[in-house]
Design a protein around this motif. Structure first.
Motif, mmCIF file in Angstrom:
data_model
loop_
_atom_site.group_PDB
_atom_site.id
_atom_site.type_symbol
_atom_site.label_atom_id
_atom_site.label_comp_id
_atom_site.label_asym_id
_atom_site.label_seq_id
_atom_site.Cartn_x
_atom_site.Cartn_y
_atom_site.Cartn_z
ATOM 1 N N ASP B 300 0.734 -1.129 0.032
ATOM 2 C CA ASP B 300 0.016 0.128 0.121
ATOM 3 C C ASP B 300 0.707 1.351 0.055
ATOM 4 O O ASP B 300 1.987 1.120 0.650
ATOM 5 N N THR B 301 0.369 2.226 -0.787
ATOM 6 C CA THR B 301 1.001 3.757 -0.616
ATOM 7 C C THR B 301 0.237 4.363 0.325
ATOM 8 O O THR B 301 -0.643 4.838 0.299
ATOM 9 N N ILE B 302 1.210 4.795 1.231
ATOM 10 C CA ILE B 302 0.656 5.625 2.683
ATOM 11 C C ILE B 302 0.673 7.065 2.462
ATOM 12 O O ILE B 302 -0.057 7.625 3.161
ATOM 13 N N ALA B 303 1.606 7.718 1.535
ATOM 14 C CA ALA B 303 1.482 9.060 1.407
ATOM 15 C C ALA B 303 2.150 9.383 0.270
ATOM 16 O O ALA B 303 2.933 8.445 -0.620
ATOM 17 N N LEU B 304 2.010 10.623 -0.346
ATOM 18 C CA LEU B 304 2.392 11.287 -1.595
ATOM 19 C C LEU B 304 3.174 12.385 -1.268
ATOM 20 O O LEU B 304 2.858 13.210 -0.537
ATOM 21 N N CYS B 305 4.590 12.382 -1.851
ATOM 22 C CA CYS B 305 5.392 13.636 -1.666
ATOM 23 C C CYS B 305 5.578 14.388 -2.966
ATOM 24 O O CYS B 305 5.965 13.610 -4.093
ATOM 25 N N ILE B 306 5.497 15.612 -3.065
ATOM 26 C CA ILE B 306 5.360 16.327 -4.255
ATOM 27 C C ILE B 306 6.579 16.960 -4.410
ATOM 28 O O ILE B 306 7.049 17.913 -3.215
ATOM 29 N N ASN B 307 7.488 16.827 -5.428
ATOM 30 C CA ASN B 307 8.576 17.469 -5.655
ATOM 31 C C ASN B 307 8.324 18.739 -6.407
ATOM 32 O O ASN B 307 6.974 18.900 -7.289
ATOM 33 N N THR B 308 8.676 19.877 -6.275
ATOM 34 C CA THR B 308 8.298 21.064 -6.876
ATOM 35 C C THR B 308 9.325 22.049 -7.946
ATOM 36 O O THR B 308 9.172 23.052 -7.980
ATOM 37 N N LEU B 309 10.141 20.998 -8.494
ATOM 38 C CA LEU B 309 11.075 21.644 -9.551
ATOM 39 C C LEU B 309 10.056 21.974 -10.748
ATOM 40 O O LEU B 309 8.927 21.674 -10.849
ATOM 41 N N ASP B 310 10.459 23.397 -11.154
ATOM 42 C CA ASP B 310 9.600 24.185 -12.287
ATOM 43 C C ASP B 310 8.220 24.420 -11.584
ATOM 44 O O ASP B 310 7.216 24.474 -12.181
ATOM 45 N N MET B 311 8.102 24.842 -10.449
ATOM 46 C CA MET B 311 6.602 25.057 -9.839
ATOM 47 C C MET B 311 6.985 25.963 -8.631
ATOM 48 O O MET B 311 7.895 25.606 -7.966
ATOM 49 N N ASP B 312 5.979 27.183 -8.263
ATOM 50 C CA ASP B 312 6.342 27.595 -6.994
ATOM 51 C C ASP B 312 5.430 26.877 -6.102
ATOM 52 O O ASP B 312 4.306 26.172 -6.405
ATOM 53 N N PHE B 313 5.441 27.286 -4.635
ATOM 54 C CA PHE B 313 4.857 26.566 -3.777
ATOM 55 C C PHE B 313 3.115 26.722 -3.803
ATOM 56 O O PHE B 313 2.565 25.798 -3.482
ATOM 57 N N GLU B 314 2.690 27.952 -4.134
ATOM 58 C CA GLU B 314 1.310 27.906 -4.400
ATOM 59 C C GLU B 314 0.762 26.997 -5.332
ATOM 60 O O GLU B 314 -0.196 26.309 -4.842
ATOM 61 N N VAL B 315 1.593 26.895 -6.536
ATOM 62 C CA VAL B 315 0.962 25.973 -7.440
ATOM 63 C C VAL B 315 1.055 24.475 -6.922
ATOM 64 O O VAL B 315 -0.083 23.738 -6.968
ATOM 65 N N ALA B 316 2.016 24.260 -6.080
ATOM 66 C CA ALA B 316 2.107 22.770 -5.554
ATOM 67 C C ALA B 316 1.378 22.780 -4.440
ATOM 68 O O ALA B 316 0.704 21.465 -4.501
#
Lengths: 356, 356
Positions: B300-316
Motif C-alpha cells: 500500500d502507498t501511504i503518502a504522496l510527496c510532491i517535488n516542486t521543480l519548475d513550480m512555485d509553492f502556491e501551485v504545488a
C-alpha cells in the motif's frame, strides 16, 4: 565447431543443470561429445533429458572419459550447471585439474571466476590452455546506456517472460524462433543468459552479471545490433526470473526498455511457491493476475506456455484447456506439442504490426 | 570529520549536481569547506541551493580556492555530479591535476574510475594521495545473494519510490528519518546511491553499480545489517529511478526483495515526460495509476510527496490538496513544508505493525 564435453557434477538429473539441458537441446557453438556426471554415468544424456537418445554418453569421471574418447580431439569442457550462489559445485571443482591435465580448456559461466583459482590458473598457463570465464562483468567502457533508439527497430519484439524462474523461457524463445524460420520468416532470438550464449546466440548479453545501471542499455544495444545486422521480421527475447519472484524480480526492463510489442508468458500450474522458496510466504501469481501486471507496463500477453515439470502431459493438457478458455488467448505446452500452433498468430502479428 | 571541497564543473545550478545538493543539505561524513564551480563562483553555495546562506563559498577554480583557503587543511575533493553516461565531466576533469598538486585526495562516485586515468594515478602515487572510486562494483566474493532472511526484520520498512528519477526520493527518506528521530523513535535510513553514502549513510549499497543477480541480496543484506546492529523502530529505504521509467525501470526489488511494509511515493505533477526523455513517447504515470501498480506488487502507498521543480509553492499546494482528496492519503511538499505531518501516521504504523 569445436568439440566439447559438459561437466554436471552429479546434478544432471536436477533443475540445476539447466545449462547442460539447454546445450543438449540445441548447440550451434559446440559439437557435444559427452557428459561427465557420476550419478547418471552409463546412461545416454538424451535419455536423461527427455527419454530420447542422442548418442551422447555419460561418463563417471573425466579420467574415464579421456580413456574412452582418446581418439576424439576435445577442445573444451563446459561447466553445465547454474548452481545457486554462483559457485563452482564441489563435484565439478574436483574434476577440473583432470580436465586440464587431459589438455582440455575450460568454459565457465558461473559468477565465480575459475581464472581466479590459483591452482587452475597455474596449471592452465603451464599447459597453454584457456580458462574462459565468459560471464565476467564487462568493463565500464564497454557497457552501454539506454538511449531511446530502441524505437528505430521496426519489427515486433516479443519477450518470453515467466511467473517464476527456471520455467523454460529460453527454450520457448528458441523454439518460437525455429518455428517462425521454418514457416518462412526471418526470426531472431536475443539471449540474456549464459546458456543462450553457449548454445550459439549471436545477439544478447548476460543480464544477471551486468551492473544495474546498464541493464536497459545493454538490452537495447543487443536488440539494435540484431535489427541493424539482420533486419528480422520478428525477435524473441529471452526473459529472466519472474516478475514477482522476491529473490530477484524482473520483467519491467524487457517490457519498457526493450519496448516489447507483446508478451508470451511461461507458467507452471503446479508450482505454488517460487523455485527454492518453499518456506517463504509469497505465492507464484496466477497467470490472469500476471497478465494484468504486464498490461500495467503497457504490453498485451498474447499466449500462455505451460511448463510441465512435476506433471504428466494429460494433466498439463487439462490446464491448457482451462487457461485458454479463461484467458481468451492460446495456451500451449511447448515441450509436448511444440510451438507451431502460435505461428499463424505471430504471422498475423507481423502483418498487422505498426511501429510506434 | 575530514574537511572536503566539492567540484561541480559549472553544473551546480542544474539537476546534474544532485550529489552536491545532497551534501549541502546534509553531510555527516565530511566537513564541507567550499565548492569549485566556474559558473556560480562568488555566490554562497546555500543561496544557490535554496536561497539560504550556509557560509560555504564558491570559487571559480581550484587554484583560486587553494589561494583563499590556504590555512584550511583540506583532505578530499568530492566529484559532486551524477552526470549522464557516468563519465567525469570535462569541467571537472580539467581541475583534477590542480587538486592533486594542492595535496588534496579525490573521492569519485561516477562509473568512470579516476584511478584508471594514468596521469592522475601517477600524480596521486607520486604525492602519496588517494583516488577513491567508491562506486566500483564489489568483487563476487563480497556480494550477497537474497536468502529470504528479510523476514527476520521485525520493524516496518518503508521505501520511498518515485514516478520518475531525480525527484527527491533520497531527501524525503532522510527528512523522514530525522523527523521520526526528533519525535523520539529509533529511525534508520538505507542508502542505495552514491550521495547517500557521501552524506554519511551507514547501511546501504550502490544499486546501479551492483550486478543484477545481487541487487536483491545486497538490499536484503543492508536491511538485515541495519536491523541487527540498530534494532530501529522503522527504516526508510531510498528508492531508485521510477517504476516505469524506460531508461531503467526500478521498484519491484524494493517492494518484494526488501519486503516493503508500505510505500511513500514521490511525484512531480508538472513532469509529463521522464527526465531527459522529452522526445520519447512514454509519459510519467499519474500517481493513482502508480499506486495501483505498487499494490499489484503487494504494498500500500501511504503518502504522496510532491517535488516542486519548475513550480512555485502556491501551485504545488493546489496539487497537494487535489491529490490528497483524490487519493485519500496524505500529500505533502517536503521541501516547502517538511515531513512532520507524516509523523503521527508513521507512529501509528509502527504501533500497529505486525511482522508477517
Amino acid at each position: 565447431m569445436d568439440k566439447a564435453i559438459i561437466l554436471t557434477g552429479g546434478l544432471l538429473e536436477t533443475i540445476h543443470a539447466k545449462t547442460a539441458h539447454g546445450l543438449l537441446r540445441s548447440s550451434e557453438r559446440f559439437d557435444l561429445v559427452a557428459i561427465v556426471d557420476h550419478i547418471s554415468a552409463g546412461k545416454d544424456a538424451g535419455e536423461v533429458l527427455d527419454g530420447k537418445k542422442r548418442g551422447i554418453p555419460i561418463y563417471k569421471t573425466v579420467k574415464e572419459l579421456v580413456e574412452k574418447e582418446k581418439e576424439t580431439p576435445i577442445r573444451y569442457a563446459i561447466i553445465g550447471v547454474a548452481a545457486k550462489g554462483g559457485m563452482v559445485p564441489d563435484g565439478i571443482r574436483s574434476e577440473l585439474e583432470d580436465v586440464l591435465n587431459a589438455g582440455i580448456s575450460i568454459i565457465n559461466g558461473l559468477h565465480q571466476g575459475i581464472g581466479d583459482i590459483p591452482e587452475l590458473a597455474n596449471l592452465a598457463a603451464a599447459r597453454g590452455l584457456e580458462l574462459i570465464d565468459f560471464r565476467r562483468p564487462k568493463k565500464f567502457e564497454d557497457l552501454r546506456f539506454w538511449t531511446g533508439r530502441i524505437k528505430d527497430v521496426k519489427c515486433p519484439k516479443i519477450p518470453v517472460l515467466g511467473t517464476d524462474c527456471a520455467l523454460g523461457k529460453r527454450t520457448t524463445a528458441r523454439l518460437l524462433t525455429q518455428a517462425m524460420r521454418q514457416a518462412g520468416f526471418k526470426a531472431e532470438m536475443i539471449y540474456t543468459g549464459q546458456t543462450g550464449w553457449l548454445q550459439g546466440g549471436q545477439y544478447g548479453f548476460f543480464f544477471d552479471a551486468t551492473p544495474n545501471d546498464f541493464i536497459s542499455g545493454e538490452l537495447e544495444g543487443a536488440i539494435l545490433d540484431c535489427w541493424e545486422h539482420k533486419k528480422p521480421d520478428i525477435m524473441f527475447i529471452e526473459g529472466q526470473s519472474g516478475l514477482r519472484n522476491p529473490s530477484g524480480p524482473c520483467g519491467s526492463e524487457f517490457i519498457l526498455s526493450g519496448d516489447a510489442s507483446a508478451i508470451i508468458l511461461q507458467h507452471n500450474p503446479k508450482r505454488e511457491k517460487f523455485k527454492d522458496l518453499k518456506q517463504y510466504p509469497d505465492f507464484v501469481p496466477a497467470p490472469e493476475d500476471e497478465i494484468k501486471l504486464i498490461k500495467m507496463y503497457g504490453a498485451d500477453t498474447i499466449a500462455l506456455c505451460i511448463n510441465t515439470l512435476d506433471m504428466d502431459f494429460e494433466v498439463a493438457g487439462k490446464y491448457r484447456d482451462q487457461y485458454e478458455k479463461a484467458l481468451g488467448i492460446p495456451a500451449i505446452i511447448p515441450m509436448a506439442e511444440g510451438v507451431e500452433r502460435l505461428v499463424p498468430l505471430l504471422a498475423d502479428f507481423i502483418k498487422n504490426y505498426q511501429p510506434q
